[in-house]
Write an enzyme that holds these catalytic residues in place. Structure first.
Site, PDB file in Angstrom:
ATOM      1  N   CYS A 110       0.849  -1.187   0.000  1.00  0.00           N
ATOM      2  CA  CYS A 110       0.000   0.000   0.000  1.00  0.00           C
ATOM      3  C   CYS A 110       0.886   1.238   0.000  1.00  0.00           C
ATOM      4  O   CYS A 110       1.903   1.271   0.697  1.00  0.00           O
ATOM      5  CB  CYS A 110      -0.877  -0.036   1.252  1.00  0.00           C
ATOM      6  SG  CYS A 110      -1.972   1.370   1.427  1.00  0.00           S
ATOM      7  N   HIS A 153      -9.221  -3.741  -2.493  1.00  0.00           N
ATOM      8  CA  HIS A 153      -8.240  -3.036  -1.654  1.00  0.00           C
ATOM      9  C   HIS A 153      -8.602  -1.552  -1.583  1.00  0.00           C
ATOM     10  O   HIS A 153      -8.613  -0.956  -0.500  1.00  0.00           O
ATOM     11  CB  HIS A 153      -6.837  -3.241  -2.252  1.00  0.00           C
ATOM     12  CG  HIS A 153      -5.741  -2.521  -1.527  1.00  0.00           C
ATOM     13  ND1 HIS A 153      -4.743  -3.189  -0.852  1.00  0.00           N
ATOM     14  CD2 HIS A 153      -5.463  -1.198  -1.384  1.00  0.00           C
ATOM     15  CE1 HIS A 153      -3.904  -2.292  -0.320  1.00  0.00           C
ATOM     16  NE2 HIS A 153      -4.319  -1.082  -0.636  1.00  0.00           N
ATOM     17  N   GLU A 154      -8.917  -0.953  -2.747  1.00  0.00           N
ATOM     18  CA  GLU A 154      -9.247   0.481  -2.780  1.00  0.00           C
ATOM     19  C   GLU A 154     -10.581   0.766  -2.094  1.00  0.00           C
ATOM     20  O   GLU A 154     -10.705   1.752  -1.365  1.00  0.00           O
ATOM     21  CB  GLU A 154      -9.243   1.011  -4.213  1.00  0.00           C
ATOM     22  CG  GLU A 154      -7.889   0.919  -4.910  1.00  0.00           C
ATOM     23  CD  GLU A 154      -6.711   1.444  -4.096  1.00  0.00           C
ATOM     24  OE1 GLU A 154      -6.862   2.465  -3.382  1.00  0.00           O
ATOM     25  OE2 GLU A 154      -5.628   0.831  -4.151  1.00  0.00           O
ATOM     26  N   HIS A 157     -10.233   1.014   1.580  1.00  0.00           N
ATOM     27  CA  HIS A 157      -9.762   2.330   2.045  1.00  0.00           C
ATOM     28  C   HIS A 157     -10.937   3.274   2.291  1.00  0.00           C
ATOM     29  O   HIS A 157     -10.902   4.088   3.206  1.00  0.00           O
ATOM     30  CB  HIS A 157      -8.828   2.971   1.015  1.00  0.00           C
ATOM     31  CG  HIS A 157      -7.402   2.543   1.122  1.00  0.00           C
ATOM     32  ND1 HIS A 157      -6.680   2.645   2.299  1.00  0.00           N
ATOM     33  CD2 HIS A 157      -6.558   2.026   0.205  1.00  0.00           C
ATOM     34  CE1 HIS A 157      -5.442   2.202   2.084  1.00  0.00           C
ATOM     35  NE2 HIS A 157      -5.348   1.812   0.827  1.00  0.00           N
TER      36      HIS A 157
END
Length: 183
Positions: A110, A153-154, A157
């Site tokens: 990351c 993953h995004e 966030h």
């Protein structure tokens, strides 16, 4: 131009906040931000530009990584078969996912994490995502394998979740149930 100096690191509160939805159609300011985020990812993958501006290579960037509380992220990468995925996503939402899991055999990294974190990160092997593009039009993406992992993953966030939150703390290299390695 976004540089590594603009990216917040582990411990910054914005990385743990659930983000606010972005009004659609997006404002000029939001469109500019999303284009700048996409440009950063592209620049980070260009050896010459990355070297000149000291950029770490990345495949995705979410607004919270810039300290901005908005449900927006950008991705730019090729999957293992060479298919290009390049999107600015506004208010992305996973609307369906597979039971089957997948994980990157090399683990995840990351741009907001300056250390290596060892371990497998279990994710859904396939996801369908609805979002609005930079132009404000609705898009629907059916993703599998590497592409599904990057987008999850995004989206994490945007919900204040870091990739290492998914790693088995007792045994980081435990093979997740019902899963297959990618890469």
């Amino acid at each position: 131009m976004i540089t590594m100096d603009d990216i917040v690191r582990e411990g910054h509160p914005s990385l743990r906040e659930k983000t606010r939805e972005v009004p659609v159609p997006p404002s000029e300011e939001d469109i500019q931000l999303l284009n700048d985020m996409l440009d950063f990812i592209k620049n980070s993958q260009n050896e010459e530009i990355a070297g000149e501006y000291n950029l770490r290579a990345g495949v995705g960037l979410a607004a919270p990584q810039l300290g901005i509380n908005k449900r927006m992220c950008a991705v730019h990468f090729e999957d293992l078969k060479g298919k290009l995925y390049s999107y600015g996503l506004i208010n992305p939402k996973i609307i369906s996912h597979s039971v089957e899991q997948a994980y990157l055999s090399s683990g995840e990294g990351c741009l907001s994490v300056d250390r290596d974190v060892e371990g497998y990160v279990p994710r859904n092997a396939r996801v369908t995502v609805k979002a609005f593009g930079i132009d404000g039009n609705e898009i629907k993406l059916r993703l599998r394998g590497y592409a599904a992992i990057v987008v999850q993953h995004e989206i994490d966030h945007l919900d204040g979740v870091m990739f290492y939150d998914h790693i088995n703390q007792e045994n980081p290299f435990a093979i997740p149930d019902n899963s297959k390695p990618i890469g």
